[in-house]
Design a protein around this motif. Sequence first.
Motif: not given
Length: 291
Positions: A266-290
């Motif tokens: 549960l700790l591992i999966s929660s960490t993966l999901l939360i970090s994945g959400l923040y990383f996704f949101r942090r990088t989504e501004q560049t999706f259309a460019d690349v």
Amino acid sequence: MASVSRAVMKDRHGPDSISADALRIVPLETLPSLGIREIWIYRELLYFLAWRDLKVRYHQTILGILWAVIKPCSMMIVFSVFFGWLGRIPSDGLPYPIFVFAALLPWQLFAHTLSATSHSLVANQHLITKVYFPRLIIPISSMGIGLIDFGIALLVLFVMLLYYHIPIIPQILALPAFMMLGITSALGVGLWASALNIRHRDVGHAIPFVTQLWFFVTPVAYPSSLIPESWRAWYGINPMASVVEGFRWALFGNGVDIALMFILSLLISSTLLISGLYFFRRTEQTFADVA
């Protein structure tokens, strides 16, 4: 990085002042918002994309949704012959076919979710480059087919319970919790992979290989009781080990003690999901460019 907001300004250098659109550049927050409210606003698009994927998958097929039954059943037969009959792999006192089928259901849901979310942005790059909408909708909508296939195969599992005269036990109420743990793990890894895959296509090639390796370190074709007890709690570093054993415990009431495994998973999966959400949101501004 910066975000852009629009303001209306007036030219005061003459009697005939005019209005013009101006761009105001402001810095982004250190931690971007996850945009959950925005996803709710675009919920109709989420439904449309999920329905589109379903129609595309079964378009011009003869068997249609029966493929949701054929795939796990065929794998169950192969495993039962080679691992159960020829390999004599123990099955915790259960008939080997239902032992392995109960594990194949959550595993296939996990594998489909991981694969679909990882390739979702690349598969929908034509949408990303043309119109704005919350990009999180794309990987989330790609999970729909896996959930439908899981629900259909679950009905087959209950038929097998009747066939083998295995009673329904109260622990079955915990089944959705283990299912959500598997989805959380797959979505967490999938968000990382999808954001990286749109920039580095090597990630897309690596996902099938990683999934195959992940399968063999997950107790699908064998019980966790084969793992030395001193290592068993650390086996929970693999969240799918807890999911598979949790399914068997919820359905049959036997198996190893998964309490410590479940907490670690549960700790591992929660960490993966939360970090994945923040990383996704942090990088989504560049999706259309690349893309």
